[in-house]
Design a protein around this motif. Structure first.
Motif, PDB file in Angstrom:
ATOM      1  N   GLY A 106      -8.784   3.754   5.502  1.00 25.66           N
ATOM      2  CA  GLY A 106      -8.272   4.576   6.591  1.00 25.66           C
ATOM      3  C   GLY A 106      -7.087   5.390   6.121  1.00 25.66           C
ATOM      4  N   GLY A 107      -5.894   5.163   6.706  1.00 25.64           N
ATOM      5  CA  GLY A 107      -4.693   5.926   6.379  1.00 25.64           C
ATOM      6  C   GLY A 107      -4.410   6.010   4.889  1.00 25.64           C
TER       7      GLY A 107
ATOM      8  N   THR B 292       2.674   3.167   3.010  1.00 23.31           N
ATOM      9  CA  THR B 292       1.830   3.635   4.103  1.00 23.31           C
ATOM     10  C   THR B 292       0.911   2.507   4.554  1.00 23.31           C
ATOM     11  N   ASN B 293       0.704   2.383   5.864  1.00 26.24           N
ATOM     12  CA  ASN B 293      -0.241   1.389   6.368  1.00 26.24           C
ATOM     13  C   ASN B 293      -1.657   1.950   6.358  1.00 26.24           C
ATOM     14  N   PRO B 294      -2.594   1.209   5.787  1.00 26.19           N
ATOM     15  CA  PRO B 294      -3.995   1.562   5.969  1.00 26.19           C
ATOM     16  C   PRO B 294      -4.380   1.337   7.430  1.00 26.19           C
ATOM     17  N   THR B 295      -5.458   1.949   7.871  1.00 24.98           N
ATOM     18  CA  THR B 295      -5.958   1.711   9.227  1.00 24.98           C
ATOM     19  C   THR B 295      -6.477   0.290   9.349  1.00 24.98           C
ATOM     20  N   THR B 296      -7.153  -0.179   8.306  1.00 27.39           N
ATOM     21  CA  THR B 296      -7.714  -1.531   8.278  1.00 27.39           C
ATOM     22  C   THR B 296      -7.332  -2.208   6.967  1.00 27.39           C
ATOM     23  N   VAL B 297      -6.888  -3.467   7.055  1.00 30.02           N
ATOM     24  CA  VAL B 297      -6.594  -4.260   5.862  1.00 30.02           C
ATOM     25  C   VAL B 297      -7.424  -5.535   5.932  1.00 30.02           C
ATOM     26  N   THR B 298      -8.061  -5.865   4.817  1.00 28.87           N
ATOM     27  CA  THR B 298      -8.862  -7.081   4.711  1.00 28.87           C
ATOM     28  C   THR B 298      -8.393  -7.861   3.487  1.00 28.87           C
TER      29      THR B 298
ATOM     30  N   PHE C 210       0.835  -1.198   0.000  1.00 29.46           N
ATOM     31  CA  PHE C 210       0.000   0.000   0.000  1.00 29.46           C
ATOM     32  C   PHE C 210       0.868   1.246   0.000  1.00 29.46           C
ATOM     33  N   LYS C 211       0.549   2.202  -0.903  1.00 24.82           N
ATOM     34  CA  LYS C 211       1.272   3.468  -0.987  1.00 24.82           C
ATOM     35  C   LYS C 211       0.264   4.609  -1.000  1.00 24.82           C
ATOM     36  N   ASP C 212       0.704   5.756  -0.479  1.00 24.53           N
ATOM     37  CA  ASP C 212      -0.163   6.933  -0.504  1.00 24.53           C
ATOM     38  C   ASP C 212      -0.058   7.630  -1.870  1.00 24.53           C
ATOM     39  N   ALA C 213      -0.688   8.790  -2.004  1.00 22.67           N
ATOM     40  CA  ALA C 213      -0.717   9.511  -3.284  1.00 22.67           C
ATOM     41  C   ALA C 213       0.680   9.937  -3.737  1.00 22.67           C
TER      42      ALA C 213
END
Length: 82
Positions: free
Chosen positions: A65-66, A13-19, A5-8
């Motif tokens: 999230g993040g 970056t870690n998301p708040t929740t990962v499924t 996961f990467k930000d813009a």
């Protein structure tokens, strides 16, 4: 199965929740979240699975999230292990 996961700005970056959702060859969907996934470093999440059925498997990661992102893929097994 692994997701990054990467930000813009393309920074890990870690998301708040990962499924993670995995559909096995018979169509059964299993969902993994939180402690069911491994987060070895920022932005990297994975799940070790035993692919014990011959055929096509589908997996899909969703982060919210993040950072909000999703993506997945397919795995085809020609021999069962496990």
């Amino acid at each position: 199965m692994q997701a990054t996961f990467k930000d813009a700005a393309c920074v890990l970056t870690n998301p708040t929740t990962v499924t993670l959702r995995v559909r096995d060859t018979s169509g059964v969907i299993t969902t993994y979240t939180g402690a069911g996934l491994t987060n070895p470093s920022v932005g990297v999440w994975f799940k070790d699975l035993t692919l014990n059925q011959v055929g096509d498997w589908r997996f899909w990661f969703v982060g919210s999230g993040g950072v909000t992102a999703e993506g997945g893929g397919d795995v085809t097994t020609t021999a069962a292990f496990g």
